[in-house]
Scaffold this motif. Structure first.
Motif, PDB file in Angstrom:
ATOM      1  N   HIS A 574       0.656  -1.185   0.231  1.00  0.00           N
ATOM      2  CA  HIS A 574       0.369   0.091  -0.239  1.00  0.00           C
ATOM      3  C   HIS A 574       1.423   0.898  -0.075  1.00  0.00           C
ATOM      4  N   ILE A 575       1.720   1.401   1.043  1.00  0.00           N
ATOM      5  CA  ILE A 575       2.395   2.770   0.643  1.00  0.00           C
ATOM      6  C   ILE A 575       3.528   3.035   0.239  1.00  0.00           C
ATOM      7  N   LEU A 576       4.291   1.439  -0.677  1.00  0.00           N
ATOM      8  CA  LEU A 576       5.434   2.048  -1.435  1.00  0.00           C
ATOM      9  C   LEU A 576       4.791   1.434  -3.021  1.00  0.00           C
ATOM     10  N   ASN A 577       3.822   1.073  -2.992  1.00  0.00           N
ATOM     11  CA  ASN A 577       2.671   0.691  -4.422  1.00  0.00           C
ATOM     12  C   ASN A 577       4.089   0.024  -4.937  1.00  0.00           C
ATOM     13  N   THR A 578       4.221  -1.339  -4.004  1.00  0.00           N
ATOM     14  CA  THR A 578       5.335  -2.281  -4.688  1.00  0.00           C
ATOM     15  C   THR A 578       4.347  -3.490  -4.197  1.00  0.00           C
ATOM     16  N   ARG A 579       4.994  -4.445  -6.644  1.00  0.00           N
ATOM     17  CA  ARG A 579       4.033  -5.436  -6.242  1.00  0.00           C
ATOM     18  C   ARG A 579       4.130  -6.369  -5.301  1.00  0.00           C
ATOM     19  N   LEU A 580       3.235  -7.134  -5.659  1.00  0.00           N
ATOM     20  CA  LEU A 580       3.618  -8.362  -4.787  1.00  0.00           C
ATOM     21  C   LEU A 580       3.135  -9.857  -5.568  1.00  0.00           C
ATOM     22  N   PHE A 581       4.145 -11.386  -5.156  1.00  0.00           N
ATOM     23  CA  PHE A 581       4.294 -11.956  -5.380  1.00  0.00           C
ATOM     24  C   PHE A 581       4.062 -13.190  -4.380  1.00  0.00           C
ATOM     25  N   VAL A 582       2.632 -14.012  -4.478  1.00  0.00           N
ATOM     26  CA  VAL A 582       2.570 -14.695  -2.442  1.00  0.00           C
ATOM     27  C   VAL A 582       2.300 -16.335  -3.137  1.00  0.00           C
ATOM     28  N   VAL A 583       3.458 -17.129  -2.864  1.00  0.00           N
ATOM     29  CA  VAL A 583       3.416 -18.348  -2.923  1.00  0.00           C
ATOM     30  C   VAL A 583       3.070 -19.080  -1.939  1.00  0.00           C
ATOM     31  N   GLY A 584       2.427 -20.022  -2.148  1.00  0.00           N
ATOM     32  CA  GLY A 584       1.973 -21.313  -0.932  1.00  0.00           C
ATOM     33  C   GLY A 584       0.978 -22.184  -1.841  1.00  0.00           C
ATOM     34  N   ASP A 585       0.919 -22.650  -0.197  1.00  0.00           N
ATOM     35  CA  ASP A 585      -0.939 -24.066  -0.837  1.00  0.00           C
ATOM     36  C   ASP A 585      -0.787 -24.166   0.693  1.00  0.00           C
ATOM     37  N   ILE A 586      -2.347 -23.939   1.048  1.00  0.00           N
ATOM     38  CA  ILE A 586      -2.850 -23.674   1.907  1.00  0.00           C
ATOM     39  C   ILE A 586      -3.506 -25.408   2.601  1.00  0.00           C
ATOM     40  N   LYS A 587      -2.858 -26.499   1.622  1.00  0.00           N
ATOM     41  CA  LYS A 587      -2.886 -28.281   1.700  1.00  0.00           C
ATOM     42  C   LYS A 587      -1.906 -28.294   2.915  1.00  0.00           C
ATOM     43  N   GLN A 588      -0.765 -27.269   2.612  1.00  0.00           N
ATOM     44  CA  GLN A 588       0.431 -26.959   3.062  1.00  0.00           C
ATOM     45  C   GLN A 588       0.958 -26.626   4.370  1.00  0.00           C
ATOM     46  N   SER A 589       0.080 -26.052   5.280  1.00  0.00           N
ATOM     47  CA  SER A 589       0.404 -24.950   6.018  1.00  0.00           C
ATOM     48  C   SER A 589       0.603 -25.971   7.154  1.00  0.00           C
ATOM     49  N   ILE A 590       1.672 -25.930   7.998  1.00  0.00           N
ATOM     50  CA  ILE A 590       1.324 -27.330   9.299  1.00  0.00           C
ATOM     51  C   ILE A 590       2.094 -26.305  10.683  1.00  0.00           C
ATOM     52  N   TYR A 591       2.261 -24.356  10.395  1.00  0.00           N
ATOM     53  CA  TYR A 591       3.072 -24.341  11.275  1.00  0.00           C
ATOM     54  C   TYR A 591       1.634 -22.979  12.078  1.00  0.00           C
ATOM     55  N   ARG A 592       0.908 -23.879  12.369  1.00  0.00           N
ATOM     56  CA  ARG A 592      -0.164 -23.854  12.793  1.00  0.00           C
ATOM     57  C   ARG A 592      -0.083 -23.168  14.569  1.00  0.00           C
ATOM     58  N   PHE A 593       1.182 -24.246  15.534  1.00  0.00           N
ATOM     59  CA  PHE A 593       1.384 -23.842  16.761  1.00  0.00           C
ATOM     60  C   PHE A 593       2.633 -22.960  16.673  1.00  0.00           C
ATOM     61  N   ARG A 594       3.161 -22.258  15.552  1.00  0.00           N
ATOM     62  CA  ARG A 594       3.758 -21.116  15.664  1.00  0.00           C
ATOM     63  C   ARG A 594       3.101 -19.128  15.293  1.00  0.00           C
ATOM     64  N   GLY A 595       1.785 -19.930  15.025  1.00  0.00           N
ATOM     65  CA  GLY A 595       0.771 -18.370  15.056  1.00  0.00           C
ATOM     66  C   GLY A 595       0.368 -18.761  13.344  1.00  0.00           C
ATOM     67  N   ALA A 596       1.010 -19.556  12.521  1.00  0.00           N
ATOM     68  CA  ALA A 596       0.747 -19.377  11.210  1.00  0.00           C
ATOM     69  C   ALA A 596      -1.168 -19.784  10.759  1.00  0.00           C
ATOM     70  N   ASP A 597      -1.213 -18.073   9.427  1.00  0.00           N
ATOM     71  CA  ASP A 597      -2.960 -18.496   9.769  1.00  0.00           C
ATOM     72  C   ASP A 597      -3.059 -18.708   8.104  1.00  0.00           C
ATOM     73  N   TYR A 598      -3.911 -20.766   8.435  1.00  0.00           N
ATOM     74  CA  TYR A 598      -3.842 -20.619   6.888  1.00  0.00           C
ATOM     75  C   TYR A 598      -4.491 -19.999   6.010  1.00  0.00           C
ATOM     76  N   THR A 599      -5.716 -19.669   6.397  1.00  0.00           N
ATOM     77  CA  THR A 599      -6.517 -18.260   5.410  1.00  0.00           C
ATOM     78  C   THR A 599      -5.889 -17.123   5.760  1.00  0.00           C
ATOM     79  N   ALA A 600      -4.118 -17.022   5.089  1.00  0.00           N
ATOM     80  CA  ALA A 600      -3.623 -15.929   4.956  1.00  0.00           C
ATOM     81  C   ALA A 600      -3.729 -15.395   3.522  1.00  0.00           C
ATOM     82  N   PHE A 601      -3.909 -16.327   2.645  1.00  0.00           N
ATOM     83  CA  PHE A 601      -3.734 -15.599   1.175  1.00  0.00           C
ATOM     84  C   PHE A 601      -5.414 -14.607   1.472  1.00  0.00           C
ATOM     85  N   GLU A 602      -6.264 -15.166   1.905  1.00  0.00           N
ATOM     86  CA  GLU A 602      -7.380 -14.574   2.225  1.00  0.00           C
ATOM     87  C   GLU A 602      -7.555 -13.518   2.816  1.00  0.00           C
TER      88      GLU A 602
END
Length: 1023
Positions: A574-602
């Motif tokens: 938002h601030i720097l008008n940076t273009r984003l490239f985010v990649v991953g797989d919800i089905k491989q979200s396995i770090y919830r115990f560290r605070g990871a949110d599998y709805t991150a993309f959403e």
């Protein structure tokens, strides 16, 4: 303006000799005229879906647009002329339509000019000539071709003079204009045709910046276009051909094209069955590819990765959100995307691109892959810009989220009161001291039972508070958020006392800790992202002061981002008008115990106003197609139970080439209560080793992995394998501070700190840091006398030179300087020799390989430990006691730090025992999952939060205390645990290449992996 003549200088093109003969004559004829002429001028349609290329194109101010189609025919090559169709013999084509071909080229050209200037098409006279430089006028007329009404105006051998060329061209036209162009219109058209650049510039360089996708129509047509495509790859442009026929060595010589294939610059795909299109279809730099890929015939190319192409070629101004299934080549597509960006934006520096990876190893691997790609392209093209980019790569920020945040906080920490040289520290001991201090404030001199904590000791409360504080930090809450947490009602009077305790302790502990860190100009790893996110909210404009422009931000494994990281990425965009490239797989979200949110993309899509182009990667390059087809049914079943996010776009599609020598998926039953698993598993491991040894051809991957859920399971397997003489390699998380290298170093520091204590010195001498084989039998007669033992060691083991000399240096030199000098000695060779001597009859080959791996790991661990010590302590003021205390505490408590990864030998002889978390990104020939009966959840102290991180629930195991918030949050937590465990099983099952074997108890057990697999083997049915 005198005539300007531009040749694209295409080498080895069929018919190029004939073209050059006519080209020379055109040069002579038009030299003094106001014109521009091209040899091989590419004309792309306005939607870039097709390309035509006149042999010679002339734009003359007086004569208009002229296209000359050159054919290197001899009179005997022409059998007949039937309308537009010319029938050939003994020629590289069987038939052709030269005049119609030139006519279509002319219409394409005029269509382009119309798009540039309305009405200009009617002001240009259009002329077409077919040139036959090997045929004389006499030969032509002797065959009677000049009498045929369908025969066009031809330029023959006799007429290749200045006068002859001009007379022939003037005498024919396709259409004649009655209106002359103005000077302004003429200059506009000339500028448009020449690309507005110097006329000597290579015209197709301007048209194709990065890639050229060519869908072939006929063999004849591709034959004529090969030379152009060859010229493109020589210049470093990527050429992709989709054809209904195989390529031949004649068309595509191996000695030329193979090197470009290896550099990923040339790709050729053959359709599964024939299809027919009238003209070749061309896509330049990915323009308008979406519409093309919707064509039905495009499904005939299953090996062509449409998803990768669309991601790679997406507009440079697009935010990309990529769902990358297991083994779908996301690293490749990230690297190719960067290649696209630097080609489309030549002024883009690699310093303007930031890439965030999940681990340090991934960051190093990404930089290596990028460097290999750039150097590979340089070696085959000799383009200096690739070499320059490879040099610039050193300055590109490819790092973990914490390293990235550290670099930002060093620049912007002043906003929150930190100095520029802010340091990273763990503060493990200080945090405990703060908890004890705040707890003492609360307790005062009142006994625990009077406070309502009957049955709890002081240290137990400290441990509970520490654990809950860690969970608060993992959730990324700052002091204000902690202050406003809603604790809800209690279930009992004692529970209310805990509620009041937590309300008091956590805000104060956070406040004291924050003040301490500012005083010492230091932060923790947990702080890094949280503080930067805070800066981006408190003083957003400060991000503009960053030295990096950050035009593009790539985030790998985005599904494992937590709330704070998601907010930070959104704020940067938002601030720097940076273009984003985010990649991953919800089905491989396995770090919830560290605070990871599998709805991150959403969550990110809600926070980024510009939106995202979403694209899935589905073609799997890892696992055998047969296995993928089988486990797809399992994944769909889990999705129907709402345990896994799995839709059609998530399905892993087997690559056509991924059918390997083995293609096996089995579920093995065992009687859980009859202790059968050990024996069955060992037999299967031996069988798997033999299969790989006998497999022909030799498999690409040979490694066998035993995938487990916990470290305790890994230890059990290690013991089982050891008892059966099977060599194993443990790859589990959080083992760094319990590794041999760290413990040996701890013993060394203790000896340096207490050189007069013989027990400490003996422990140090037993490490690979010293070449001292002290036999305890020789010390018995000394009866434990400290002074005598030290004297013995000086006399028999050169203690003075090997040890005490360094002790003396530590009295006058900085600690780090002395230790670095000490560690520069040849430790690896001593360790290797020591390990070999453990085997009375000598180690076998697999044991030797394992020893070499262990020695490499030992050295890498030492290097990593020194890096951590430098982060923790100031180089000039570090003390032995500070290091000793810090190491001792971490050895006892730190189970989060992983050992750095080393390259391991790919052999079936060494069985890798690996946790699912550590297996992310890895692949194996055979994967065996032996334990599917581990209960998902167990009772423990826990703190839970609602989705907005406002309500907090807690549970204490010792007396089953809890607040009412926990009662309602616990049901949600149970559901989320089942989902995460299902995702873990998904990850485990998608690591294999050729064989997947899973052991399951006779009857499925609730809340275990066997429950998820139960439908597929209950009732005795086995897969």
């Amino acid at each position: 303006m005198l005539g300007k003549f531009i040749s694209t200088n295409v080498k080895d093109k069929k018919g190029s000799k004939a073209e050059n003969i006519v080209w020379d004559a055109v040069n002579d004829a038009f030299y003094s005229r106001e014109c521009i002429a091209y040899l091989n001028y590419p004309i792309f349609s306005r939607d870039f879906n097709s390309r035509k290329e006149p042999d010679i194109f002339i734009l003359d101010k007086e004569l208009g647009a002229i296209i000359i189609e050159v054919k290197g025919l001899k009179i005997d090559n022409i059998v007949a002329i039937q309308g537009h169709k010319w029938i050939y013999k003994d020629f590289y084509l069987d038939e052709g339509n030269p005049y119609q071909q030139a006519e279509q080229q002319m219409y394409s050209l005029i269509d382009c000019l119309k798009g540039q200037q309305e009405g200009i098409g009617t002001k240009i006279t259009k002329r077409i000539v077919v040139a036959l430089p090997y045929i004389t006028r006499a030969e032509w007329e002797a065959r009677g071709f000049h009498l045929l009404p369908s025969a066009p105006m031809v330029l023959l051998k006799d007429e290749l003079t200045s006068k002859g060329v001009l007379d022939t061209i003037i005498s024919t036209y396709l259409s004649k204009s009655s209106t002359l162009m103005s000077v302004k219109e003429w200059e506009s058209i000339i500028g448009f045709i020449s690309g507005g650049a110097e006329l000597e510039e290579d015209s197709d360089e301007c048209l194709v910046k990065y890639s050229y996708l060519y869908i072939a129509s006929t063999k004849e047509r591709i034959w004529g276009d090969i030379a152009y495509m060859k010229s493109l790859v020589e210049k470093g442009k990527k050429v992709i051909i989709l054809a209904p026929f195989e390529k031949t060595i004649t068309w595509f010589p191996v000695e030329f094209f193979s090197k470009y294939e290896k550099a990923y610059l040339f790709q050729y795909y053959v359709s599964k069955q024939e299809f027919k299109i009238d003209e070749p279809v061309v896509v330049v730099d990915g323009e308008s590819a979406d519409g093309l890929f919707a064509e039905k015939w495009f499904e005939l190319f299953p090996s062509f990765n449409k998803g990768q192409y669309l991601i790679e070629h997406a507009s440079v101004d697009t935010n990309l959100s990529i769902t990358a299934g297991a083994g779908t080549g996301k690293t490749t597509v990230m690297i190719q995307r960067i290649m696209f960006l630097i080609s489309m934006k030549p002024d883009l520096s690699l310093k303007d691109i930031v890439m965030i990876t999940f681990t340090r190893d991934s960051a190093q691997e990404m930089k290596k892959r990028l460097k290999d790609e750039l150097l590979s392209r340089y070696h085959v093209t000799n383009r200096p810009d690739y070499l320059e980019y490879a040099e610039e790569l050193k300055e590109m920020n490819v790092s973990t989220i914490h390293s990235f945040a550290k670099s930002l906080i060093q620049e912007l920490g002043f906003v929150l009161g930190f100095g520029r040289n802010v340091r990273l520290r763990s503060y493990t001991m200080k945090r405990r001291e703060i908890v004890e201090s705040v707890l003492n404030e609360y307790v005062g001199n009142i006994p625990m039972e009077d406070l309502g904590f009957d049955g709890f000791r002081h240290y137990e409360l400290v441990k509970i508070i520490e654990g809950f504080w860690d969970e608060i930090e993992r959730k990324g809450l700052n002091e204000n958020q902690i202050q406003s947490l809603q604790w809800g009602d209690a279930n009992s009077e004692q529970d209310q006392k805990f509620n009041e305790l937590f309300k008091y302790v956590f805000p104060r502990a956070e406040n004291y800790f924050d003040r301490l860190k500012k005083e010492e100009n230091s932060i923790t790893i947990g702080d890094l992202v949280r503080k930067i996110s805070q800066i981006s909210i408190v003083k957003a404009d400060s991000l503009h002061e960053l030295s990096s422009k950050m035009k593009y931000l790539f985030v790998d494994e985005f599904q494992d981002s937590d709330d704070v990281q998601i907010k930070l990425v959104a704020q940067i965009a938002h601030i720097l008008n940076t273009r984003l490239f985010v990649v991953g797989d919800i089905k491989q979200s396995i770090y919830r115990f560290r605070g990871a949110d599998y709805t991150a993309f959403e969550q990110l899509q809600k926070q980024v106003e510009d939106g995202f182009h979403e694209e899935p990667l589905q073609i799997n390059y890892r696992t055998s197609k047969g296995i993928l087809d089988t486990i797809d049914g399992m994944f769909k079943h889990w999705a129907s139970a709402d345990h896994l996010n799995y839709e059609e776009k998530d399905r892993l599609i087997g690559n056509e080439d991924s059918t390997f020598g083995s293609n096996e998926f089995k579920l093995y039953k065992y009687n859980k209560w009859a202790d059968e698993l050990n024996g069955k598993l060992m037999r299967e491991i031996h069988h798997a080793q033999e299969l790989i040894k006998q497999q022909s051809p030799k498999p690409k991957k040979k490694k066998i992995a035993l995938l487990v859920r916990t470290n305790n399971q890994a230890k059990k397997l290690h013991k089982w394998c050891e008892d059966h003489g099977i060599v194993t390699d443990m790859n589990v998380g959080g083992t760094f501070f319990n590794s041999r290298a760290v413990k040996d170093f701890y013993a060394l520091i203790e000896a340096f700190l207490y050189p007069g204590y013989s027990k400490s010195v003996l422990n140090a001498l037993a490490t690979p840091f010293f070449d001292a084989d002290v036999l305890l039998d020789h010390l018995v007669h000394l009866e434990g006398d400290n002074k005598k033992i030290l004297e013995y060691l000086r006399k028999e083991h050169d203690l003075k030179e090997e040890f005490e000399a360094y002790v003396n240096q530590l009295k006058i030199k900085p600690v780090f300087a002395v230790i670095r000098h000490f560690l520069s000695r040849d430790i690896q060779q001593r360790l290797y020799s020591s390990e070999l001597s453990r085997f009375e009859e000598g180690p076998n080959d697999s044991e030797k390989v394992k020893i070499k791996q262990d020695v490499k790991q030992y050295q890498k661990n030492l290097n990593h430990m020194m890096n951590l010590l430098h982060q923790q302590f100031d180089s000039t003021n570090a003390t032995l006691y500070g290091m000793y205390s810090w190491l001792g505490l971490n050895i006892k408590t730190n189970r989060n730090e992983d050992e750095p990864r080393i390259d391991k030998v790919d052999s079936e002889e060494i069985i890798e025992i690996v946790t699912v978390h550590k297996s992310k990104g890895l692949e194996y020939h055979t994967v065996i999952i032996p334990f599917t009966d581990q209960i998902f959840d167990f009772e423990r102290d826990e703190m839970l939060f609602d989705d907005e991180r406002k309500e907090v629930g807690w549970f204490i195991k010792k007396n089953a205390s809890s607040n009412q918030n926990h009662n309602k949050l616990d049901d949600m937590e149970s559901t989320e645990i089942i989902k995460e465990e299902t995702r873990l099983l998904y990850v485990a099952m998608t690591r294999c290449r050729e064989r997947l074997l899973i052991f399951v108890p006779d009857k499925p057990l609730d809340q275990t992996w066997s429950m998820q697999l139960g439908k597929f083997y209950s009732g005795g049915a086995m897969i």
